[in-house]
Scaffold this active site. Structure first.
Site, PDB file in Angstrom:
ATOM      1  N   GLU A  28       0.827  -1.217   0.000  1.00 28.83           N
ATOM      2  CA  GLU A  28       0.000   0.000   0.000  1.00 28.83           C
ATOM      3  C   GLU A  28       0.860   1.266   0.000  1.00 28.83           C
ATOM      4  OE1 GLU A  28      -3.498   0.846  -0.041  1.00 28.83           O
ATOM      5  OE2 GLU A  28      -3.480  -1.137  -0.940  1.00 28.83           O
TER       6      GLU A  28
ATOM      7  N   TYR B 103      -4.071   4.326   6.002  1.00 26.69           N
ATOM      8  CA  TYR B 103      -3.283   3.133   6.323  1.00 26.69           C
ATOM      9  C   TYR B 103      -1.895   3.224   5.676  1.00 26.69           C
ATOM     10  CZ  TYR B 103      -1.715  -1.738   6.012  1.00 26.69           C
ATOM     11  OH  TYR B 103      -0.965  -2.878   6.075  1.00 26.69           O
TER      12      TYR B 103
ATOM     13  N   LYS C 230       1.791   3.648   7.530  1.00 28.34           N
ATOM     14  CA  LYS C 230       2.834   2.647   7.280  1.00 28.34           C
ATOM     15  C   LYS C 230       4.085   3.290   6.671  1.00 28.34           C
ATOM     16  CE  LYS C 230       1.189  -1.493   8.445  1.00 28.34           C
ATOM     17  NZ  LYS C 230       1.928  -2.479   9.247  1.00 28.34           N
TER      18      LYS C 230
HETATM   19  O1  F7E Z   1      -8.848  -5.503  -0.774  1.00 29.84           O
HETATM   20  C1  F7E Z   1     -11.180  -4.647  -3.404  1.00 29.84           C
HETATM   21  C2  F7E Z   1     -10.578  -3.529  -2.587  1.00 29.84           C
HETATM   22  O2  F7E Z   1      -9.221  -5.460   1.673  1.00 29.84           O
HETATM   23  C3  F7E Z   1      -8.270  -5.907  -1.987  1.00 29.84           C
HETATM   24  C4  F7E Z   1      -4.293  -5.710   3.725  1.00 29.84           C
HETATM   25  O3  F7E Z   1      -3.744  -6.884   4.259  1.00 29.84           O
HETATM   26  O4  F7E Z   1      -3.172  -6.059   1.630  1.00 29.84           O
HETATM   27  C5  F7E Z   1      -4.443  -5.847   2.225  1.00 29.84           C
HETATM   28  O5  F7E Z   1      -5.027  -4.641   1.735  1.00 29.84           O
HETATM   29  C6  F7E Z   1      -8.955  -5.205  -3.134  1.00 29.84           C
HETATM   30  C7  F7E Z   1      -9.114  -3.707  -2.930  1.00 29.84           C
HETATM   31  O6  F7E Z   1      -6.915  -5.893   0.746  1.00 29.84           O
HETATM   32  C8  F7E Z   1     -14.206  -5.678  -1.721  1.00 29.84           C
HETATM   33  O7  F7E Z   1     -11.137  -2.273  -2.942  1.00 29.84           O
HETATM   34  C9  F7E Z   1     -13.594  -5.239  -3.745  1.00 29.84           C
HETATM   35  O8  F7E Z   1      -8.819  -3.047  -4.124  1.00 29.84           O
HETATM   36  O9  F7E Z   1      -8.623  -7.637   0.576  1.00 29.84           O
HETATM   37  P1  F7E Z   1      -8.472  -6.178   0.632  1.00 29.84           P
HETATM   38  P2  F7E Z   1      -6.034  -4.572   0.513  1.00 29.84           P
HETATM   39  O10 F7E Z   1      -6.827  -3.346   0.649  1.00 29.84           O
HETATM   40  O11 F7E Z   1      -5.294  -4.750  -0.774  1.00 29.84           O
HETATM   41  C10 F7E Z   1      -2.197  -5.024   1.864  1.00 29.84           C
HETATM   42  C11 F7E Z   1      -0.891  -5.468   1.243  1.00 29.84           C
HETATM   43  C12 F7E Z   1      -2.094  -4.644   3.284  1.00 29.84           C
HETATM   44  O12 F7E Z   1      -1.026  -4.279   3.760  1.00 29.84           O
HETATM   45  C13 F7E Z   1      -3.362  -4.535   4.058  1.00 29.84           C
HETATM   46  O13 F7E Z   1      -3.119  -4.556   5.460  1.00 29.84           O
HETATM   47  O14 F7E Z   1     -10.271  -5.728  -3.246  1.00 29.84           O
HETATM   48  N1  F7E Z   1     -12.520  -5.076  -2.962  1.00 29.84           N
HETATM   49  N2  F7E Z   1     -14.646  -5.592  -3.011  1.00 29.84           N
HETATM   50  C14 F7E Z   1     -12.851  -5.352  -1.697  1.00 29.84           C
HETATM   51  N3  F7E Z   1     -12.136  -5.361  -0.557  1.00 29.84           N
HETATM   52  C15 F7E Z   1     -12.775  -5.699   0.591  1.00 29.84           C
HETATM   53  N4  F7E Z   1     -12.061  -5.749   1.743  1.00 29.84           N
HETATM   54  N5  F7E Z   1     -14.108  -6.006   0.614  1.00 29.84           N
HETATM   55  C16 F7E Z   1     -14.882  -5.999  -0.517  1.00 29.84           C
HETATM   56  O15 F7E Z   1     -16.078  -6.291  -0.485  1.00 29.84           O
END
Ligand code: F7E
Length: 332
Positions: free
Chosen positions: A131, A154, A158
């Site tokens: 991120e 976030y 970080k």
């Molecule tokens: O989202 C999209 C969302 O929340 C991935 C954390 O571990 O990895 C993680 O962060 C993608 C994003 O992970 C939904 O918009 C679509 O583009 O699973 P995520 P993240 O945000 O990439 C990084 C490396 C970290 O360091 C963080 O701590 O998926 N998305 N629809 C969604 N995401 C969520 N959560 N929920 C949805 O319904």
């Protein structure tokens, strides 16, 4: 290994800490697993607290309490300190930006200060993140030298922590390393991250518990690996003579849509009938694409991920399906 190495691991109810504590106990470490009182009930704690030996010590402490952190370091005299505690949900960080900065940023300074003052030979691992990069051109493979331009509270917190590790390394000779980890998931992943939402959601649709999986931006592209592989990479970083920063990633990407489609295929369901979009899961600013280049970790650490996004999702789906199917059995 010297007798009875001691490690502090923060963020103990979380996915990564549960795998790391298991690894360290297996390697003969005495582990001090730190969690806040309010998160002690999380089920991942069972993985570590049920370890059949007495090398795991559960510590209740808040990493945003500087005196708690310095007392712990002073008393334990750790050889290694793994800082995995964080408010780790990017979407949620927009809703609580100030507390995110405390947990993901300031807490790192407290830990570094404690190490500098009371255990200067302790090696420190900081959970940095992809991120940090923010919005980048699609197709780029990001490495340790790529530009950081975080797009979320976030990512900004970080970024502060990442810089502080480098400052303590240069100024005081602290052995501090940052793992710039791309998304890493598992059967123990929190239910509000997208991979687990998909695998648990599709399993529940398959078993008739739910009708839909409700998601946000399914065009986002990520580089997903298995958390167990990444935790091993963290440990490798602290076994090096010199501290440094390393990208851990698979180098392969898929969109959320592709991930959902793949899991629906495993479940023999039609994706178009399974998902719904709800804008409440969209973020005020999205990171549309992330793909890592782990060449340095491969070369210097000899690190190799054992899973790609497909084998990872298959493991996760099968595990979630078993759980969902048991529920059907219970209520029949
Ligand atoms: O989202 C999209 C969302 O929340 C991935 C954390 O571990 O990895 C993680 O962060 C993608 C994003 O992970 C939904 O918009 C679509 O583009 O699973 P995520 P993240 O945000 O990439 C990084 C490396 C970290 O360091 C963080 O701590 O998926 N998305 N629809 C969604 N995401 C969520 N959560 N929920 C949805 O319904």
């Amino acid at each position: 290994m010297k007798d009875n190495k001691k490690a502090i691991v923060t963020g103990c109810p979380g996915q990564d800490a549960s795998y790391l504590c298991e690894l360290l106990v297996e390697k003969g470490y005495s582990v001090y697993g730190v969690s806040r009182r309010s998160t002690r009930e999380n089920s991942n704690m069972l993985f570590v607290e049920n370890l059949t030996n007495n090398r795991y010590n559960a510590v209740t402490m808040d990493v945003t309490d500087p005196s708690g952190v310095s007392d712990l370091v002073k008393n334990v005299q750790p050889d290694e300190y793994y800082n995995l505690a964080a408010m780790s949900h990017v979407g949620q960080s927009f809703k609580e930006p100030a507390s995110t900065l405390m947990a993901d940023g300031m807490a790192v300074t407290y830990a570094l200060e404690a190490i500098k003052n009371y255990a200067p030979n302790c090696k420190f691992y900081q959970a940095s993140t992809s991120e940090l990069y923010g919005k980048v051109e699609e197709g780029l493979k990001l490495d340790e030298n790529s530009e950081f331009k975080p797009r979320s509270p976030y990512g900004a917190a970080k970024m502060y922590a990442h810089n502080m590790v480098s400052i303590y390394r240069d100024s005081y000779g602290i052995h501090g390393s940052c793992g710039i980890l791309f998304n890493h998931e598992s059967e123990r992943r929190g239910l509000n991250f997208v991979t687990r939402k998909i695998t648990t959601g599709v399993a529940r649709v398959k078993c008739g518990h739910e009708r839909h999986v409700v998601l946000g931006n399914i065009d986002a592209i990520r580089d997903w690996g298995h958390a167990r592989d990444y935790v091993y990479g963290m440990w490798l970083m602290l076994q090096q003579e010199n501290p440094d920063d390393y990208v851990l990633a698979t180098g392969e990407t898929a969109s959320v849509r592709e991930a959902l489609n793949y899991v629906c295929d495993l479940a023999e369901l039609n994706m178009d009938e399974v998902y719904k979009i709800n804008p409440k899961f969209m973020r005020p600013a999205e990171v549309p694409y992330l793909c890592g280049d782990p060449s340095k970790a491969k070369k210097v650490l000899g690190w190799r991920p054992q899973h790609n996004w497909k084998s990872l999702l298959e493991l996760m789906y099968k595990s979630d399906y078993r759980t969902a199917a048991r529920e059907v059995y219970t209520y029949r």
